[in-house]
Design a protein around this motif. Structure first.
Motif, PDB file in Angstrom:
ATOM      1  N   ILE A  78      27.603  26.014  30.799  1.00 27.80           N
ATOM      2  CA  ILE A  78      28.242  25.169  31.263  1.00 27.80           C
ATOM      3  C   ILE A  78      27.505  23.965  31.777  1.00 27.80           C
ATOM      4  O   ILE A  78      26.646  23.837  32.492  1.00 27.80           O
ATOM      5  CB  ILE A  78      29.950  25.126  32.229  1.00 27.80           C
ATOM      6  CG1 ILE A  78      30.305  27.050  31.943  1.00 27.80           C
ATOM      7  CG2 ILE A  78      30.531  23.783  32.449  1.00 27.80           C
ATOM      8  CD1 ILE A  78      30.666  26.431  30.339  1.00 27.80           C
ATOM      9  N   ALA A  79      26.994  23.073  31.473  1.00 25.72           N
ATOM     10  CA  ALA A  79      25.819  21.891  31.420  1.00 25.72           C
ATOM     11  C   ALA A  79      26.742  20.599  31.246  1.00 25.72           C
ATOM     12  O   ALA A  79      26.222  20.369  30.166  1.00 25.72           O
ATOM     13  CB  ALA A  79      24.976  22.081  30.950  1.00 25.72           C
ATOM     14  N   VAL A 201      29.317  25.869  40.963  1.00 21.84           N
ATOM     15  CA  VAL A 201      30.282  24.616  41.397  1.00 21.84           C
ATOM     16  C   VAL A 201      30.558  24.710  42.630  1.00 21.84           C
ATOM     17  O   VAL A 201      30.723  25.344  43.716  1.00 21.84           O
ATOM     18  CB  VAL A 201      30.927  24.648  40.816  1.00 21.84           C
ATOM     19  CG1 VAL A 201      32.579  23.628  40.367  1.00 21.84           C
ATOM     20  CG2 VAL A 201      30.628  24.428  39.034  1.00 21.84           C
ATOM     21  N   VAL A 202      30.123  22.977  43.168  1.00 21.27           N
ATOM     22  CA  VAL A 202      30.069  22.882  45.064  1.00 21.27           C
ATOM     23  C   VAL A 202      31.637  22.187  45.073  1.00 21.27           C
ATOM     24  O   VAL A 202      30.818  21.093  44.490  1.00 21.27           O
ATOM     25  CB  VAL A 202      29.030  22.478  46.111  1.00 21.27           C
ATOM     26  CG1 VAL A 202      29.520  22.429  46.883  1.00 21.27           C
ATOM     27  CG2 VAL A 202      28.382  24.016  45.334  1.00 21.27           C
ATOM     28  N   LEU A 206      27.011  16.522  43.212  1.00 18.92           N
ATOM     29  CA  LEU A 206      26.812  15.183  42.567  1.00 18.92           C
ATOM     30  C   LEU A 206      26.247  16.093  41.148  1.00 18.92           C
ATOM     31  O   LEU A 206      24.990  16.277  41.593  1.00 18.92           O
ATOM     32  CB  LEU A 206      25.935  14.104  43.302  1.00 18.92           C
ATOM     33  CG  LEU A 206      25.682  12.728  41.833  1.00 18.92           C
ATOM     34  CD1 LEU A 206      26.875  12.505  41.904  1.00 18.92           C
ATOM     35  CD2 LEU A 206      24.379  11.861  42.772  1.00 18.92           C
ATOM     36  N   ILE A 207      26.443  15.514  39.992  1.00 20.66           N
ATOM     37  CA  ILE A 207      25.877  16.234  38.637  1.00 20.66           C
ATOM     38  C   ILE A 207      25.465  14.859  37.953  1.00 20.66           C
ATOM     39  O   ILE A 207      25.991  14.392  38.033  1.00 20.66           O
ATOM     40  CB  ILE A 207      26.801  16.794  38.055  1.00 20.66           C
ATOM     41  CG1 ILE A 207      27.673  18.145  38.490  1.00 20.66           C
ATOM     42  CG2 ILE A 207      26.406  17.572  36.690  1.00 20.66           C
ATOM     43  CD1 ILE A 207      29.016  18.756  37.911  1.00 20.66           C
ATOM     44  N   LYS A 208      24.236  15.227  37.943  1.00 20.77           N
ATOM     45  CA  LYS A 208      23.234  14.479  37.029  1.00 20.77           C
ATOM     46  C   LYS A 208      23.062  14.950  35.565  1.00 20.77           C
ATOM     47  O   LYS A 208      23.243  16.517  35.049  1.00 20.77           O
ATOM     48  CB  LYS A 208      21.802  14.150  37.310  1.00 20.77           C
ATOM     49  CG  LYS A 208      21.867  13.299  39.171  1.00 20.77           C
ATOM     50  CD  LYS A 208      20.501  13.920  39.336  1.00 20.77           C
ATOM     51  CE  LYS A 208      20.536  13.041  40.210  1.00 20.77           C
ATOM     52  NZ  LYS A 208      18.868  13.345  41.248  1.00 20.77           N
ATOM     53  N   ASN A 209      23.791  14.013  34.778  1.00 16.96           N
ATOM     54  CA  ASN A 209      23.331  13.892  32.977  1.00 16.96           C
ATOM     55  C   ASN A 209      21.972  14.613  32.256  1.00 16.96           C
ATOM     56  O   ASN A 209      21.549  14.258  31.798  1.00 16.96           O
ATOM     57  CB  ASN A 209      24.032  13.291  32.146  1.00 16.96           C
ATOM     58  CG  ASN A 209      23.088  11.959  32.329  1.00 16.96           C
ATOM     59  OD1 ASN A 209      22.574  11.493  33.522  1.00 16.96           O
ATOM     60  ND2 ASN A 209      23.644  10.638  31.752  1.00 16.96           N
ATOM     61  N   ASP A 210      21.397  15.844  33.543  1.00 19.22           N
ATOM     62  CA  ASP A 210      19.978  16.305  32.694  1.00 19.22           C
ATOM     63  C   ASP A 210      19.924  17.719  32.416  1.00 19.22           C
ATOM     64  O   ASP A 210      19.341  18.045  32.034  1.00 19.22           O
ATOM     65  CB  ASP A 210      19.307  16.540  34.036  1.00 19.22           C
ATOM     66  CG  ASP A 210      20.100  16.929  35.196  1.00 19.22           C
ATOM     67  OD1 ASP A 210      20.940  17.584  35.263  1.00 19.22           O
ATOM     68  OD2 ASP A 210      19.322  17.220  36.370  1.00 19.22           O
ATOM     69  N   GLY A 211      21.085  17.970  32.164  1.00 19.61           N
ATOM     70  CA  GLY A 211      21.451  18.731  30.868  1.00 19.61           C
ATOM     71  C   GLY A 211      21.389  21.077  31.795  1.00 19.61           C
ATOM     72  O   GLY A 211      21.037  21.476  31.212  1.00 19.61           O
ATOM     73  N   ALA A 212      21.390  20.638  33.069  1.00 22.25           N
ATOM     74  CA  ALA A 212      21.364  21.206  33.509  1.00 22.25           C
ATOM     75  C   ALA A 212      22.535  22.334  34.290  1.00 22.25           C
ATOM     76  O   ALA A 212      23.789  21.905  34.099  1.00 22.25           O
ATOM     77  CB  ALA A 212      20.377  21.124  35.946  1.00 22.25           C
ATOM     78  N   SER A 213      22.688  23.672  34.473  1.00 23.37           N
ATOM     79  CA  SER A 213      23.465  24.281  33.992  1.00 23.37           C
ATOM     80  C   SER A 213      24.428  24.395  35.397  1.00 23.37           C
ATOM     81  O   SER A 213      23.629  24.733  35.935  1.00 23.37           O
ATOM     82  CB  SER A 213      22.993  26.143  33.609  1.00 23.37           C
ATOM     83  OG  SER A 213      24.645  26.472  33.681  1.00 23.37           O
TER      84      SER A 213
END
Length: 368
Positions: A78-79, A201-202, A206-213
């Motif tokens: 899930i990325a 998941v926390v 903050l999630i960036k759109n860099d493809g990290a799962s």
């Protein structure tokens, strides 16, 4: 007295010569080319025992080390491809999910922008639709202008395309445009059925759109086991359909694997080919990344087994003496393939109904 002694010793010497001549050895066999002929009345013939070869249905076994792998289409990382901040988490490790199960929610600026563009395009389409309906009504009643009707139709077509494009943008976020509410969070759903095997998941993250799962879902009721077979055994592996898998941590536990793919490329470093097996894993005993023992077995094949005493070796060559007629034996080169119980497995050189010397063959090595 001297004459008497001389006569006695002469008689004794003559008797000795006569006895020696009567015990002179008689040849028991002779060699003609590659054929050894054993005389039927000789003592050697009594020391030789022959057997007629029969075959047994045996499975060839090839042990190897295997590695448990996930099945690619039963594993999903899930990325999210959109940036944002996590505002709610619904998943936990070990949770069973189905396609469409909500995993977590994000406040995403990209999603909010897409929502605004969608509602704006929807509003513009409604206005264009009303204007077109009005122009059609005017022309129908003879008070409208055809050019204005055509302009209204063209504007409607443009706005409709803009609206359809905005709907597609919303669907890229896995959201339903018909149920969309302005400002709603972006929901991330499970793409496949399975179990949550990774959770990073926390809430507040903050999630960036860099493809990290940030999470992973896997369906582990079936897994792959990758084993490697040596290049020399590739001929037999083509006939394989089943394999037995054991785990060092669980003695006595045997898992059946079904071979479904043999790699077309050979690994140059090990001179082996990868064989993939699919295994049922309802109890999740096989863990991805685990090393296991694999025992490949081919379909039962008629196999020649001989007694160890029948096999002789000379100059790095293995051979037996095969009977071609009564009392006649010829050297027959054979290729062996290990030992099974108290028998030697013969890979080539002998066939069913061949007769060979099963005991006493070594007596024929000195035949002249």
């Amino acid at each position: 007295m001297k004459h008497i002694l001389a006569l006695f010793y002469g008689t004794l010497l003559l008797a000795s010569c006569t006895q020696s001549t009567s015990r002179a050895p008689v040849s028991s066999c002779e060699l003609h080319g590659d054929t050894v002929i054993v005389y039927p009345q000789s003592g050697l013939a009594k020391k030789i025992h022959v057997d007629t070869i029969t075959t047994q249905l045996l499975r060839q076994q090839m042990p190897a080390v295997g590695l448990v792998k996930l099945i690619p289409n039963k594993f999903a990382e899930i990325a999210p491809t959109f940036s944002g901040r996590i505002i709610a988490a619904y998943l936990k490790l070990g949770m069973n999910v189905t396609p469409g199960t909500p995993l977590f929610a994000m406040s995403s600026p990209d999603f909010i922008t897409a929502q605004k563009a969608f509602f704006q395009a929807k509003e513009q389409l409604l206005l264009a639709e009303k204007k077109l309906a009005r122009q059609r009504n005017l022309v129908a009643n003879g008070v409208g202008i055809q050019r204005e009707l055509e302009e209204a139709q063209m504007n409607y077509d443009v706005e409709k395309k803009e609206y359809e494009s905005a709907r597609l943008s919303i669907r890229l976020f896995k959201a339903n445009p018909d149920e969309l509410i302005l400002g709603q969070p972006l929901i991330i759903y499970a793409p496949i059925a399975g179990e949550v095997v990774e959770n990073k998941v926390v809430v507040g993250q903050l999630i960036k759109n860099d493809g990290a799962s940030v999470a992973a879902v896997a369906e582990l009721s079936k897994v792959w086991v990758a084993g490697h077979v040596k290049e020399k055994d590739m001929g037999a592996i083509r006939q394989l359909s089943q394999s037995q898998i054991t785990i060092a941590a669980l003695p006595g536990k045997i898992i059946q694997g079904t071979i479904f793919h043999i790699n077309e490329l050979i690994e140059e470093s090990s001179r082996s080919v990868e064989v993939l097996m699919e295994c049922e894993n309802a109890d999740h005993i096989l863990k991805p990344g685990m090393y296991v023992n694999v025992n490949f077995e081919n379909t039962p094949q008629p196999t020649v087994l001989i007694a160890p005493k029948a096999l002789l070796q000379q100059s790095n060559t293995s051979f037996v003496f095969r009977q071609i007629a009564a009392g006649r034996y010829v050297r027959q080169q054979v290729e062996t393939n290990g030992v099974l119980g108290n028998k030697v497995v013969v890979k080539s050189g002998l066939s069913k109904n061949d007769t060979i010397i099963s005991d006493g063959a070594y007596y024929l090595l000195d035949a002249r």
